[in-house]
Scaffold this motif. Structure first.
Motif, short mmCIF file in Angstrom:
data_model
loop_
_atom_site.label_atom_id
_atom_site.label_comp_id
_atom_site.label_asym_id
_atom_site.label_seq_id
_atom_site.Cartn_x
_atom_site.Cartn_y
_atom_site.Cartn_z
N UNK A 117 6.79 7.54 -9.90
CA UNK A 117 6.42 6.95 -11.40
C UNK A 117 5.84 6.99 -12.29
N UNK A 118 4.70 7.13 -11.68
CA UNK A 118 3.29 6.74 -12.36
C UNK A 118 3.26 7.58 -13.96
N UNK A 119 4.06 8.96 -13.95
CA UNK A 119 4.25 10.36 -14.45
C UNK A 119 4.75 9.20 -16.03
N UNK A 134 1.12 -1.47 0.16
CA UNK A 134 0.02 -0.24 -0.09
C UNK A 134 0.85 1.25 -0.20
N UNK A 135 2.45 1.58 0.52
CA UNK A 135 2.45 1.95 0.50
C UNK A 135 3.39 2.70 -0.23
N UNK A 136 3.91 1.29 -1.21
CA UNK A 136 4.79 1.43 -2.66
C UNK A 136 3.92 2.48 -3.49
N UNK A 137 1.80 1.64 -3.05
CA UNK A 137 1.59 2.10 -4.19
C UNK A 137 1.08 3.25 -3.90
N UNK A 138 1.13 4.13 -3.04
CA UNK A 138 1.85 5.69 -2.71
C UNK A 138 2.64 6.35 -3.28
N UNK A 139 3.97 4.99 -2.92
CA UNK A 139 4.62 6.26 -3.67
C UNK A 139 4.93 5.36 -5.48
N UNK A 140 4.80 5.03 -5.79
CA UNK A 140 4.63 4.71 -7.05
C UNK A 140 3.86 5.94 -7.93
N UNK A 157 20.80 3.04 -16.10
CA UNK A 157 20.45 3.76 -16.74
C UNK A 157 18.46 4.59 -16.22
N UNK A 158 18.01 5.18 -16.44
CA UNK A 158 16.71 5.76 -16.11
C UNK A 158 16.60 7.38 -16.46
N UNK A 159 15.20 7.51 -17.24
CA UNK A 159 15.23 8.87 -17.32
C UNK A 159 15.13 10.03 -16.18
N UNK A 160 14.88 9.58 -14.97
CA UNK A 160 14.79 10.68 -13.67
C UNK A 160 15.65 9.48 -12.77
#
Length: 85
Positions: free
Chosen positions: A32-34, A22-28, A62-65
């Motif tokens: 991440x969700x953008x 549930x905490x992961x969902x909020x953090x995502x 490698x990662x965009x952000x």
């Protein structure tokens, strides 16, 4: 009071059992969700996702952000992402 044993574990040795999806969902949603949909990660193991997230945080994958996440946030995100929903 009693000390939560999850807090005293060595960094990098978080287990899926101590992760909070549930905490992961909020953090995502916040981090991440953008760019990502959680369904994109369905079927991936939490261990593989944890490894990838840690590499992104360390700057070795490698990662965009750039990501700034604690070990607990990484574990929570991996648990949520592995569930794919």
């Amino acid at each position: 009071g009693e000390v939560d044993s999850r807090i005293t574990r060595s960094p990098g040795f978080s287990t899926a059992a101590s992760a909070d999806a549930a905490a992961g969902k909020a953090k995502f949603a916040a981090a991440c969700a953008e760019c990502h949909e959680v369904a994109d990660f369905e079927g991936e193991s939490a261990a593989a996702l944890t490894e990838s997230l840690k590499k992104i945080v360390a700057g070795t994958q490698k990662h965009k952000e750039a990501l700034k996440l604690t070990d607990a946030e990484v574990a929570d995100l991996a648990a949520y992402m592995a569930a794919g929903k």
